[in-house]
Design an enzyme around this catalytic site. Structure first.
Site, short mmCIF file in Angstrom:
data_model
loop_
_atom_site.label_atom_id
_atom_site.label_comp_id
_atom_site.label_asym_id
_atom_site.label_seq_id
_atom_site.Cartn_x
_atom_site.Cartn_y
_atom_site.Cartn_z
N HIS A 184 0.83 -1.20 0.00
CA HIS A 184 0.00 0.00 0.00
C HIS A 184 0.87 1.26 0.00
CE1 HIS A 184 -3.37 2.56 0.73
NE2 HIS A 184 -2.71 3.11 1.70
N GLU A 411 -4.01 -11.66 -16.80
CA GLU A 411 -3.81 -11.63 -15.35
C GLU A 411 -3.56 -13.03 -14.80
OE1 GLU A 411 -6.36 -8.17 -13.61
OE2 GLU A 411 -7.70 -9.43 -14.78
N ASP A 435 -2.46 -8.65 -10.69
CA ASP A 435 -2.99 -10.00 -10.55
C ASP A 435 -2.06 -11.04 -11.16
OD1 ASP A 435 -5.42 -10.17 -9.06
OD2 ASP A 435 -6.32 -8.86 -10.56
N CYS A 482 -1.13 -2.45 -17.75
CA CYS A 482 -1.94 -1.48 -17.01
C CYS A 482 -1.91 -1.74 -15.51
CB CYS A 482 -3.38 -1.45 -17.52
SG CYS A 482 -4.27 -2.98 -17.22
#
Ligand code: PEP
Ligand code: MG
Length: 550
Positions: A184, A411, A435, A482
């Site tokens: 994070h 992913e 992912d 992305c």
């Protein structure tokens, strides 16, 4: 004597200034005898109300995912069952801080017992408990310090609640002892444009007020530096910022090889105030925001309006809309998926349309209607595609709605390995590295302790990206990235060298990536990609590329 600490640079840039450490959670004093249970209960109830109010204030000052998390946390603090549990304990003779601790612990055990997403949220309870206990003890709220001057924030790791209202005007850089490139802290730092170093052992031993320099590219932190050095680093940082923000034009290498620079957005609000003149469009429009916190899917008209609002920002360029990516880290109550034992391996992304085809059909209809009102080029892609038949069926449904350009996200490793076969049935691929690293390295993207495995610099990840890019080249079709990896300016030339044609990221990340591409020829990029692929681990790959570029 300056000392050197070494971590992982996850958000580029230089900074210098005094350290301020996160206030630690309050230590519980020994239990005491309660003489006036009513007064004690009032203290506890007030403490819960204070925690709730602070979390609500913080939620009101933020947007997006951080707001959702903070809203959910404030609701937990206001839960009457929790409050009743606390007051019952006090009646039985427990003091307010211990009654709060015990009640939160009980709540935590219940959530953990429910499994799945709710169990993952159990960790959030600790944060609320610390706040309530601090309030009951009359201590300052744990969290981001407010020393009254700009500072380098040092923490063990940063949680969304800590950072949601962090003021970038006062925070010079972030340094954490734990965490990795996808933590994070790293994501937040990049979105705020703050230099950041994570996984920096010994950082918490640096006392408040110590002058440090931070290099968010190399991961070096120097402590106890002189005032002259602070001034020097600040001057270099200002020059570097001017160089990066001074760049303009479309993404390209120094010898003119184009790499489209695009934006990741969640709604039209993310485009407000963004200079769109040099971007090739939106590379990832996450549509989940429309579906959050509701008991039914949004209707056609509501969706058309929301998509048209985004498309209205562009007269030209490409807008890649991703169809609903529900499940696992993006739980949506109306789908009723919460009972899955392994949500990340469950019915998520495109798989939701197996049982609920009408959700995808309504969405495609809405995208097509909104697309008919714009001159921009609207592409559509599906998340979590694992096989060619899935891609083929999806592409057919997209085209049935009159939308000419259909693609899929890569992913899942099976999709990467069969990129060539997917490109026989779709028009483009977009690699979701967040992912793809989760599934390739078998490491839950929400588990901070596994951040080193989730690093997009893992050579196995780079190899899969290379497989996709080569397939794109062979089919003469675009293959973009992305995921968070696209915003890493050190990695951008490597991705270009592997053959990636589009990089999509949050607006903040774009200038540094543009500057990084402009600093290399395509041949340089290819050489860097080769160097990264040759190494055996992520740190080695990063170091090899850093050594050749600095
Ligand atoms: C990804 O997985 O890399 C991605 C871009 O999608 P999200 O982060 O929304 O899952
Ligand atoms: Mg994803």
């Amino acid at each position: 004597m300056p000392e050197e600490l070494r971590g992982i640079g996850v958000s580029p840039g230089l900074a210098a200034g005094p350290v301020a450490r996160m206030s630690p959670p309050p230590a519980l004093p020994p239990a005491r005898t309660v003489t006036d249970p009513e007064r004690e209960a009032a203290v506890a109830v007030r403490a819960l109300a204070t925690a709730e109010a602070r979390l609500r204030d913080r939620a009101a000052a933020t947007t997006g995912a951080a707001r959702d998390i903070l809203d959910a946390q404030s609701m937990i603090a206001a839960d009457p069952m929790l409050r009743d549990g606390v007051t019952a304990r006090i009646k039985d003779g427990t003091d307010a801080p211990h009654a709060l601790r015990d009640s939160f612990d009980e709540h935590r055990t219940t959530l953990e017992g429910l499994g799945g997403y709710l169990a993952e949220r159990a960790a959030d309870l600790d944060d609320i408990a610390h706040r309530a206990i601090a309030a009951a003890l009359g201590l300052p709220m744990p969290g981001v310090p407010e020393p009254g001057h700009p500072f380098v924030l040092v923490a063990d790791d940063l949680a969304p609640a800590d950072t949601a209202t962090l003021d970038p005007a006062n925070v010079l850089a972030l340094v954490t002892e734990r965490g990795g490139p996808t933590s994070h802290t790293a994501i937040l730092a990049r979105s705020l444009g703050l230099p950041a170093v994570v996984g920096c052992a010994g950082a918490l031993d640096v006392t408040d007020g110590t002058a440090v320099t931070v290099d968010g590219t190399t991961g070096m932190v120097h402590t106890g530096v002189s005032e002259d050095e602070v001034t020097l680093v600040r001057e270099r940082a200002a020059e570097e910022r001017a160089r990066i923000t001074g760049g303009s034009g479309p993404g390209r290498t120094s010898d003119g090889h184009p790499v489209d620079l695009m934006l990741n957005i969640g709604s039209a609000a993310d485009l407000v105030g963004v200079d769109l003149s040099d971007v090739a469009g939106v590379g990832l429009f996450r549509t989940e925001f429309l579906f959050l916190d509701r008991h039914d899917a949004p209707g056609l008209d509501e969706q058309v309006a929301a998509y048209a609002e985004v498309f209205g920002f562009f007269e030209q360029g490409t807008i890649v809309v991703r169809t609903l990516d529900a499940g696992a880290d993006k739980p949506l109550p109306f789908l009723g998926l919460s009972g899955e034992p392994n949500p990340a391996l469950g019915v998520r992304g495109l798989r939701v349309s197996r049982d609920r085809p009408e959700i995808l059909d309504t969405q495609l209809k809405a995208i097509a209607l909104a697309a008919s009102q714009t001159t921009a080029d609207v592409w559509v892609m599906a998340p979590m595609v694992a096989t060619r038949p899935e891609a083929e069926v999806f592409a057919a449904r997209v085209r049935d709605h009159g939308l000419p350009t259909a693609g899929v996200m890569v992913e899942v490793p099976s999709a990467a390995l069969h990129a060539g076969r997917l490109l026989e049935v779709v028009d483009f691929l977009s690699i979701g590295t967040n992912d793809l690293s989760q599934y390739t390295l078998a490491a839950d993207r929400q588990t901070g302790a596994l951040a080193d495995l989730l690093d997009p610099w893992q050579p196995a990840m780079l190899e899969l990206v290379g497989v996709c890019a080569a397939a794109g080249k062979a089919a003469a079709k675009p293959v973009g990235v992305c995921g968070e990896a696209a915003a890493d300016p050190l990695l951008a030339p490597v991705l270009a060298g592997l053959g990636i044609t589009k990089l999509s990221m949050s607006p903040r990340g774009l200038p540094a990536v543009r500057a990084a591409l402009a600093g290399h020829t395509l041949a340089d990029c290819e050489r860097l990609a080769g160097r990264a692929l040759q190494t055996g681990d992520a740190a080695g790959a990063r170091a090899a590329v850093l050594a050749e570029t600095s």
